[in-house]
Design an enzyme around this catalytic site. Structure first.
Site, mmCIF file in Angstrom:
data_model
loop_
_atom_site.group_PDB
_atom_site.id
_atom_site.type_symbol
_atom_site.label_atom_id
_atom_site.label_comp_id
_atom_site.label_asym_id
_atom_site.label_seq_id
_atom_site.Cartn_x
_atom_site.Cartn_y
_atom_site.Cartn_z
ATOM 1 N N THR A 80 0.823 -1.211 0.000
ATOM 2 C CA THR A 80 0.000 0.000 0.000
ATOM 3 C C THR A 80 0.859 1.262 0.000
ATOM 4 O O THR A 80 1.912 1.313 0.636
ATOM 5 C CB THR A 80 -0.897 -0.005 1.251
ATOM 6 O OG1 THR A 80 -1.676 -1.188 1.219
ATOM 7 C CG2 THR A 80 -1.795 1.201 1.306
ATOM 8 N N GLY A 84 3.163 -2.962 9.026
ATOM 9 C CA GLY A 84 3.548 -3.193 10.423
ATOM 10 C C GLY A 84 5.018 -3.563 10.500
ATOM 11 O O GLY A 84 5.528 -4.296 9.657
ATOM 12 N N GLU A 117 -5.832 -4.855 4.957
ATOM 13 C CA GLU A 117 -6.035 -5.895 3.937
ATOM 14 C C GLU A 117 -7.279 -5.628 3.089
ATOM 15 O O GLU A 117 -7.993 -6.533 2.704
ATOM 16 C CB GLU A 117 -6.129 -7.285 4.578
ATOM 17 C CG GLU A 117 -4.818 -7.813 5.059
ATOM 18 C CD GLU A 117 -3.723 -7.666 4.025
ATOM 19 O OE1 GLU A 117 -2.695 -7.051 4.346
ATOM 20 O OE2 GLU A 117 -3.893 -8.115 2.891
#
Lengths: 472, 192
Positions: A147, A186, A429
């Site tokens: 992303t 993350g 997601e």
């Protein structure tokens, strides 16, 4: 034990242990889980001198790293000792244990959930041999950056470029705009030193769409960002503040040709591009995560309904009949309406999760042999299941919180933190409406195939019945 | 077909709802295209319905999977446990039927009377499950260290635990906070 709670246990009509074994899969699996929990919890990693909710943002991250390292060291040791496949990791990553110790998320999760699975799914045998050993032993810590600040689920719109230079046999990575900065992964900010980066591949002046590359971000000794790497943390969020989400930009970062994951598509030394059998194969990591997520939702909901149901047995409220004691709030039908659907949903999702997990394994086995027929069906199903289960789980946890009145608003109830984790899953997601529309695209195609008299895949075969009526 | 007010009938109803919604979406896209709209614009104009169709498809899959998987496994359970777990299956399916009553009215032959029966069925199920509620959550077998909740601990000592957690607040470490001297007192005395 509180008298009311004991009375509830006395009047239960079934054997609780039998149900626990049914949920775990067997009595042996329950015993294994108990042993695992005992081993992990006896280390005291979960015990905090100061409750983490009173720490600063920076202190929370530092505590999360400390706990995650100790926890994964322990799990790795148990894994070697028991040789039990992925069970221990799954329990720690999405199960009860992980969320008990790393209550606001772990900065190492993506290393196990996305970095390693992507190497396994998209690397060649040689690449797997090179990277996976180092990843399992945690000599390197990885994450997965897809992303971008300006693009989420629409991955064809990603802007990061990887341009092949045949003279040096290297790819040159660049972030041409602010919106092309990687955003969210993350562990990216200060934890990982390697990363799988999804970028637009250019070779011989032509763009070939998005492809995955392994990129070193930080020096293995000093942990300093490497030249051309612009990296940092994205800031405080509604929940999951221990996950160390980061941003990442590139300025002429060179990586060897072998760092492109080439199981599906390849770039030869002279820059010739060899196409993948299906562009959809790039989505396999995301599908894996979505499937795992369904199971995670069960665990969060099980915690929330356990808290709210026990509290509702202890808590008493109002006096509907004069001269009679206050009833337990669990006796009110409205309270039962809030809670029991949550209990049923845990079982519904657990069985659905195991069903789609089996389907995922079957379809990926078919992919290995070059059969891509059921890939779109699995993609469509994983999209809508992820959307519906995360939304339902968030609603369930919120209902549980409300059913505990003001006490549910306390962080010490653990319901607000659980809500933060569950609602995060509605966002990552793939945003849920976008995912539902991806499934809809598949359903519309299925409808058109049915109208044309074609055979449909099992999960949409019901459409054929109605479409047949329309055709006639 | 006539409505069948059973679990199997509801599952079939959910599939009909999903199918009806997909069909309607396709019709609407085609209609919009006939007015000269591009496919992409027609898709966007229909996207609220498309998301709803997708959710209906997913609901049908989840309730059917829950029912089918439990049917496969129920023979291995004791009669007492089987009864409770099947009550939960019924509860889940009837709950979602009632939540989607508008869709069922639109796409199936369910009647007002059927809905009333479903409502009674649902309320009856809640009462039947009530005595086993704590047993059902105990069976999730989540240790206190993992649950990490003052409200949900196994021993039910809610109020003692809430107070113990409150005492951990750093503000309770000293009887008077320094802001009393720096801000509050001057403010109250009009000297701030």
């Amino acid at each position: 034990v509180n008298v009311d709670l004991q009375n509830e246990r006395n009047k239960c009509t079934f054997n609780v242990t039998e149900l626990t074994n049914f949920i775990d899969g067997s009595a042996e699996k329950t015993l294994e889980r108990h042993n695992r929990e005992e081993k992990v919890l006896s280390q005291g990693i979960h015990i905090e001198e100061v409750p983490s909710e009173y720490l600063s943002h920076k202190e929370k991250y530092e505590l999360a790293v400390k706990k995650a390292c100790l926890l994964f060291k322990l799990i790795r040791y148990m894994q070697e000792e028991e040789n039990t496949g992925m069970d221990n990791y799954r329990e720690v990553l999405g199960g009860f244990l992980g969320s008990a110790i790393l209550q606001d998320g772990s900065p190492l999760t993506l290393h196990y959930v996305m970095f390693i699975p992507t190497l396994m799914g998209q690397g060649t045998v040689e690449q797997q041999a090179y990277w996976i050993g180092r990843s399992w032993s945690c000599s390197i810590i990885g994450t997965y950056a897809q992303t971008e600040l300006g693009h989420g689920t629409f991955i064809r719109g990603l802007e990061t470029t990887a341009t092949y230079d045949p003279k040096t046999k290297e790819f040159i990575l660049n972030s041409p705009t602010l919106t092309s900065y990687k955003w969210w992964p993350g562990g990216l900010a200060h934890t990982a030193n390697f990363c799988i980066v999804v970028a637009q591949l250019y070779t011989k002046g032509q763009c070939h769409g998005i492809h995955p590359f392994v990129v070193q971000l930080r020096d293995e000794e000093t942990h300093m960002p490497l030249p051309g790497i612009k990296i940092g943390e994205i800031g405080a969020k509604l929940g999951m503040n221990g996950t160390n989400n980061g941003f990442l930009g590139f300025e002429n970062v060179r990586i060897p040709r072998e760092h492109m994951l080439m199981k599906n598509s390849k770039v030869l030394e002279d820059g010739t591009y060899v196409n993948s059998p299906s562009s959809k194969l790039t989505y396999s990591t995301m599908m894996f995560v979505r499937v795992v997520l369904v199971n995670d939702m069960c665990n969060y909901m099980a915690k929330a309904v356990t808290i709210a149901t026990r509290y509702s047995a202890v808590r008493r409220q109002s006096q509907p009949k004069p001269n009679e004691p206050e009833p337990q709030i669990l006796d009110y039908l409205t309270q039962q309406h809030k809670l029991f659907i949550g209990i049923a949903t845990v079982h519904a999702f657990r069985l659905s999760a195991s069903w789609i997990w089996e389907m995922y394994n079957n379809v990926t086995a078919e992919l290995e042999s070059g059969d891509l027929e059921r890939l779109p069906e699995l993609h469509a199903l994983s999209c809508c299941l992820k959307a519906v289960t995360t939304a339902d789980a968030a609603q369930c946890v919120e209902k549980c919180r409300l059913s505990c009145g003001g006490h549910g608003y306390m962080l010490s109830s653990n319901l607000p933190l659980t809500y933060g984790l569950v609602t995060a899953a509605s966002t990552y997601e793939g945003e849920n409406t976008v995912l539902l529309l991806q499934t809809a695209r598949y359903l519309v195609k299925a409808w058109q195939q049915a109208i044309g008299g074609n055979q449909l895949t099992p999960t949409v075969s019901y459409i054929a019945k109605v479409a047949a009526g329309r055709r006639s | 077909p006539p409505w069948d007010n059973t679990v199997e009938g509801i599952i079939d109803g959910f599939y009909r709802v999903a199918c009806g919604k997909i069909a309607l979406c396709v019709n609407n896209i085609e209609k919009r295209q006939k007015t000269g709209m591009s496919y992409e614009d027609a898709w966007n104009m229909t996207s609220v319905q498309l998301a709803s169709a997708s959710e209906a498809h997913c609901r049908a899959i989840i309730i059917a999977t829950y029912y089918n998987e439990m049917e496969k496994r129920k023979a291995d359970l004791s009669p007492a446990l089987r009864q409770v777990l099947l009550q939960l299956v019924d509860l889940y399916i009837v709950y979602w039927a009632l939540e989607n009553v508008g869709d069922l009215l639109r796409y199936t032959s369910i009647s007002e009377r059927d809905i009333e029966q479903l409502q009674h069925w649902y309320e009856d199920l809640l009462s039947k499950i009530r005595p086993n509620a704590v047993g059902l959550v105990d069976a999730f077998d989540i240790r206190d260290e993992i649950l990490h909740s003052a409200l949900g601990a196994y021993d039910g000592r809610v109020y003692e635990r809430l107070m113990a957690e409150a005492l951990k607040s750093p503000l309770n470490a000293e009887p008077v906070n320094r802001t009393f001297h720096t801000h509050l007192k001057p403010f109250m005395q009009g000297k701030l």
